[in-house]
Design a protein around this motif. Sequence first.
Motif, short mmCIF file in Angstrom:
data_model
loop_
_atom_site.label_atom_id
_atom_site.label_comp_id
_atom_site.label_asym_id
_atom_site.label_seq_id
_atom_site.Cartn_x
_atom_site.Cartn_y
_atom_site.Cartn_z
N THR A 56 124.62 74.64 34.28
CA THR A 56 125.81 74.63 35.13
C THR A 56 125.89 75.87 35.99
O THR A 56 126.58 75.87 37.02
CB THR A 56 127.08 74.52 34.27
N SER A 57 125.19 76.93 35.60
CA SER A 57 125.18 78.15 36.39
C SER A 57 124.72 77.90 37.82
O SER A 57 125.20 78.55 38.75
CB SER A 57 124.26 79.19 35.75
N PHE A 58 123.79 76.97 37.98
CA PHE A 58 123.23 76.72 39.31
C PHE A 58 123.98 75.60 40.04
O PHE A 58 124.02 75.58 41.26
CB PHE A 58 121.74 76.41 39.18
N ALA A 59 124.58 74.70 39.28
CA ALA A 59 125.40 73.67 39.90
C ALA A 59 126.68 74.27 40.49
O ALA A 59 127.18 73.82 41.53
CB ALA A 59 125.76 72.60 38.88
N THR A 60 127.20 75.30 39.86
CA THR A 60 128.46 75.91 40.28
C THR A 60 128.41 76.48 41.69
O THR A 60 129.27 76.17 42.52
CB THR A 60 128.89 76.97 39.26
N PRO A 61 127.43 77.35 42.02
CA PRO A 61 127.40 77.88 43.38
C PRO A 61 127.12 76.81 44.43
O PRO A 61 127.54 76.96 45.59
CB PRO A 61 126.29 78.92 43.33
N ILE A 62 126.42 75.74 44.06
CA ILE A 62 126.19 74.66 45.02
C ILE A 62 127.51 74.01 45.39
O ILE A 62 127.79 73.76 46.56
CB ILE A 62 125.19 73.64 44.45
N VAL A 63 128.36 73.76 44.40
CA VAL A 63 129.67 73.18 44.67
C VAL A 63 130.52 74.16 45.49
O VAL A 63 131.20 73.78 46.45
CB VAL A 63 130.38 72.79 43.37
N ALA A 64 130.48 75.44 45.12
CA ALA A 64 131.23 76.45 45.86
C ALA A 64 130.76 76.50 47.31
O ALA A 64 131.57 76.62 48.24
CB ALA A 64 131.08 77.82 45.20
N GLY A 65 129.45 76.41 47.51
CA GLY A 65 128.90 76.43 48.86
C GLY A 65 129.33 75.22 49.66
O GLY A 65 129.61 75.31 50.87
N MET A 66 129.37 74.05 49.02
CA MET A 66 129.85 72.85 49.71
C MET A 66 131.29 73.04 50.19
O MET A 66 131.62 72.69 51.33
CB MET A 66 129.78 71.65 48.77
N LEU A 67 132.13 73.58 49.34
CA LEU A 67 133.53 73.81 49.72
C LEU A 67 133.61 74.79 50.88
O LEU A 67 134.48 74.66 51.76
CB LEU A 67 134.32 74.33 48.52
N ALA A 68 132.71 75.78 50.92
CA ALA A 68 132.69 76.73 52.03
C ALA A 68 132.33 76.05 53.34
O ALA A 68 132.91 76.35 54.40
CB ALA A 68 131.71 77.86 51.73
N VAL A 69 131.37 75.13 53.29
CA VAL A 69 130.99 74.40 54.50
C VAL A 69 132.16 73.55 55.00
O VAL A 69 132.42 73.48 56.21
CB VAL A 69 129.75 73.52 54.21
N VAL A 70 132.86 72.91 54.07
CA VAL A 70 134.03 72.12 54.44
C VAL A 70 135.12 73.02 55.02
O VAL A 70 135.79 72.67 56.01
CB VAL A 70 134.56 71.33 53.23
N LYS A 71 135.31 74.19 54.44
CA LYS A 71 136.30 75.15 54.93
C LYS A 71 135.97 75.58 56.35
O LYS A 71 136.87 75.78 57.18
CB LYS A 71 136.35 76.36 54.00
N GLN A 72 134.68 75.72 56.67
CA GLN A 72 134.30 76.07 58.03
C GLN A 72 134.73 74.98 59.02
O GLN A 72 135.30 75.28 60.07
CB GLN A 72 132.78 76.26 58.14
N LYS A 73 134.48 73.73 58.68
CA LYS A 73 134.82 72.64 59.59
C LYS A 73 136.33 72.46 59.69
O LYS A 73 136.84 72.12 60.78
CB LYS A 73 134.17 71.34 59.12
#
Length: 410
Positions: A249-266
């Motif tokens: 889950t350590s590696f799944a977590t930043p991927i989800v966080a990164g997705m939310l960041a991309v959505v926040k940009q748009k």
Amino acid sequence: MWWFDRGNIQAAHDAGFDGSGVKVAVIDSQINPDVIGLRGADVTVREPSYCFDASGSPYPTVSTDYVAASHATNVVSMIVGTGEAPPGGAPVKGVAPGVELLFYTAPVLDGVVDEDGDDAECLQENGTSFAEDGREGLDHAISDAIADGADIISISSGGTDASKSLAEAYANDVVVVAGMGNDDGIDVLPAALNGVVAVQAFGEDGKIQNGQYGKPNESDYVVTAGPGVRLLLQGTSDSWDAQELGSGTSFATPIVAGMLAVVKQKYPEATAGQLIQSLIHNTGTKGEHEPEWNPGTGYGAASLTGMLAVDPTKYPDVNPIFDADDPNASPSQRTVDEAKAALGDGDSTASPTTEPGAAEPPTGASAMVPWLIGGGVVLALLIIGGIILAIVLTRSSRRKTTEQGGNHGR
């Protein structure tokens, strides 16, 4: 990278959405920011760490020791990896390489030993335990990340409560994403705390990972699932230029966080609560839908494509996974209100009031995840109990054994 291709991450980047203009904070163990794949990335490392030895000397945040720095280095790479590959290697590209990443080391010192050769303990500068003043190193890191302007905080380690700083994060409209435990039935802090986006890991076959006893890694606290099984990692015990596969889950977590960041940009006007609303309303491959929960993947696999397609400002400005009605929740609505009042504004809009009669999550669901393959779909249906949840949901009844532990990965 199977997850990068199937999640249509490059398509988002090609459309101009790579997290630019968004700040993501990562709190983890020591890091090697000079590894291939992080050179040139926008990473600001907070020195020194929040961990001191018994003499009051700070442990460094940056390290080239593989055991000490591999975990955090790869966690950060999942967000801002540049795609530069070592000779003969494959690229490791992050889901949001355009973000400004803020890095803090607390409270885990993997592979670091003290002067006696024992595992190093993260102490305060005066040599005492953080627990003695009621605030752990993680608390201080979260508070500093908020002060530094983080929009999203990603935590792939466990072991501390951090309720005080979480209340501060919610009051400041910050999303907190954390990795749940890697063993069935064992939940770790801070992922199991109120309002935190707890992340599960699944693999290329669409199944969630198994725990150490071979059982699916189910949890009462899981909110979403991200790619986290057999991911390409940079560095091995032999060389930082070598590569290996890792899971957790350590590696799944930043991927989800990164997705939310991309959505926040748009959708820059979207609040923290609305981003989480979008996350749980747009999971998997079925498009926008009413949230349905199961103990394997929570509300389903995080979908960047799904979230980008829907303006999150249409959703209520409340965190749908925060239980505002339980006075014993950690953090509670009261502590969030106090943190909000400390900002000079008594309006605690960053946290919700749970709708009366919100449905409880179904039990006994399958652990298969729907996931994109190019333009097609791998159909791995979640067998849900047919219960449609209200927009604002409660997690108070989803309690199992909570334990304090270390890093989740591998």
